[in-house]
Design a protein around this motif. Structure first.
Motif, mmCIF file in Angstrom:
data_model
loop_
_atom_site.group_PDB
_atom_site.id
_atom_site.type_symbol
_atom_site.label_atom_id
_atom_site.label_comp_id
_atom_site.label_asym_id
_atom_site.label_seq_id
_atom_site.Cartn_x
_atom_site.Cartn_y
_atom_site.Cartn_z
ATOM 1 N N GLN A 110 -1.834 -2.900 -6.391
ATOM 2 C CA GLN A 110 -0.678 -3.782 -6.480
ATOM 3 C C GLN A 110 -0.517 -4.353 -7.885
ATOM 4 O OE1 GLN A 110 1.512 -4.377 -3.931
ATOM 5 N NE2 GLN A 110 2.766 -5.511 -5.378
ATOM 6 N N GLU B 109 5.963 4.575 -5.013
ATOM 7 C CA GLU B 109 6.225 5.533 -6.094
ATOM 8 C C GLU B 109 5.305 5.284 -7.281
ATOM 9 O OE1 GLU B 109 10.374 5.183 -6.958
ATOM 10 O OE2 GLU B 109 10.978 6.124 -5.073
ATOM 11 N N ARG B 110 5.059 4.026 -7.601
ATOM 12 C CA ARG B 110 4.186 3.674 -8.723
ATOM 13 C C ARG B 110 2.768 4.158 -8.474
ATOM 14 N NH1 ARG B 110 3.643 -2.520 -9.586
ATOM 15 N NH2 ARG B 110 5.816 -2.326 -10.189
ATOM 16 N N ASN B 111 2.342 4.158 -7.221
ATOM 17 C CA ASN B 111 0.980 4.546 -6.865
ATOM 18 C C ASN B 111 0.851 6.004 -6.443
ATOM 19 O OD1 ASN B 111 -1.064 2.128 -6.727
ATOM 20 N ND2 ASN B 111 0.957 1.330 -6.193
ATOM 21 N N LYS C 256 3.900 2.927 4.654
ATOM 22 C CA LYS C 256 5.314 3.162 4.360
ATOM 23 C C LYS C 256 6.206 2.094 4.983
ATOM 24 C CE LYS C 256 4.661 8.076 3.751
ATOM 25 N NZ LYS C 256 4.808 9.412 4.326
ATOM 26 N N GLU D 205 4.998 -1.488 2.585
ATOM 27 C CA GLU D 205 5.140 -1.512 1.134
ATOM 28 C C GLU D 205 6.561 -1.196 0.686
ATOM 29 O OE1 GLU D 205 3.063 -2.527 -1.217
ATOM 30 O OE2 GLU D 205 1.503 -2.919 0.259
ATOM 31 N N ALA D 206 6.948 -1.797 -0.435
ATOM 32 C CA ALA D 206 8.238 -1.497 -1.050
ATOM 33 C C ALA D 206 8.198 -0.082 -1.617
ATOM 34 C CB ALA D 206 8.547 -2.500 -2.157
ATOM 35 N N LYS D 207 9.355 0.559 -1.656
ATOM 36 C CA LYS D 207 9.442 1.947 -2.104
ATOM 37 C C LYS D 207 8.933 2.109 -3.542
ATOM 38 C CE LYS D 207 12.665 5.778 -2.453
ATOM 39 N NZ LYS D 207 14.046 6.214 -2.305
ATOM 40 N N TYR D 208 9.275 1.153 -4.419
ATOM 41 C CA TYR D 208 8.862 1.283 -5.817
ATOM 42 C C TYR D 208 7.346 1.182 -5.973
ATOM 43 C CZ TYR D 208 7.929 -3.713 -6.549
ATOM 44 O OH TYR D 208 7.408 -4.971 -6.498
ATOM 45 N N VAL D 209 6.684 0.417 -5.098
ATOM 46 C CA VAL D 209 5.230 0.289 -5.159
ATOM 47 C C VAL D 209 4.583 1.601 -4.741
ATOM 48 C CG1 VAL D 209 3.234 -0.918 -4.202
ATOM 49 C CG2 VAL D 209 5.297 -2.197 -4.762
#
Length: 121
Positions: free
Chosen positions: A53, A87-89, A78, A81-85
Motif C-alpha cells: 500500500q 494496477e500499481r501492484n 478485487k 482494493e481500488a483499481k489503481y492500487v
C-alpha cells in the motif's frame, strides 16, 4: 534486504493480514516488485495476494517503512482494493520473451522477402 515486522493485525472482516514493516537495505531503494517478492517468500504466500500500500523512504537512512496487506484470496482483494492500487501492484510482464518474439518475427519477415526477391529458376 533485512525485513522486520513492526506490527501485524489480522483483519477478519476484509479477509486479510495487515503488516507494518521496517526494511533495511544496501544500495538503491528496493522496487515495489522486489519488496513484494521478498515479503511473499518470507511469509510463504502467493505474490499475487500481496499488496504494497505504501512505501516511505526514511531520510538519511538506508531504510524504508512499508504498509503491506496480504489477502486470503484474489476475489476478495478485487472487491476491496481500488483499481489503481491493484494496477500499481501488478507483477511486471517479462520483457525478454517479448523481445525474443519480435526478433523471431523480424527474421521470419526477412526470410520471406528474400524468398520473394530470389529469381525463379
Amino acid at each position: 534486504m533485512d525485513i522486520k515486522i513492526i506490527k501485524e493485525k489480522n483483519n477478519a472482516l476484509l479477509n486479510r493480514r495487515e503488516l507494518n514493516l521496517d526494511i533495511g537495505f544496501d544500495g538503491a531503494t528496493p522496487s515495489r516488485s522486489e519488496l513484494k517478492a521478498k515479503v511473499a517468500a518470507m511469509l510463504n504466500v502467493a505474490q499475487e495476494l500481496v499488496i504494497i500500500q505504501k512505501m516511505e523512504k526514511q531520510f538519511g537512512k538506508q531504510a524504508v517503512s512499508a504498509y503491506v496487506k496480504i489477502y486470503e484470496n484474489a476475489d476478495r482483494m478485487k472487491q476491496v482494493e481500488a483499481k489503481y492500487v491493484i494496477e500499481r501492484n501488478a507483477m511486471p510482464e517479462p520483457e525478454v520473451e517479448e523481445e525474443a518474439e519480435e526478433a523471431a518475427e523480424e527474421e521470419g519477415a526477412a526470410e520471406e522477402t528474400e524468398a520473394e526477391e530470389a529469381p525463379a529458376e
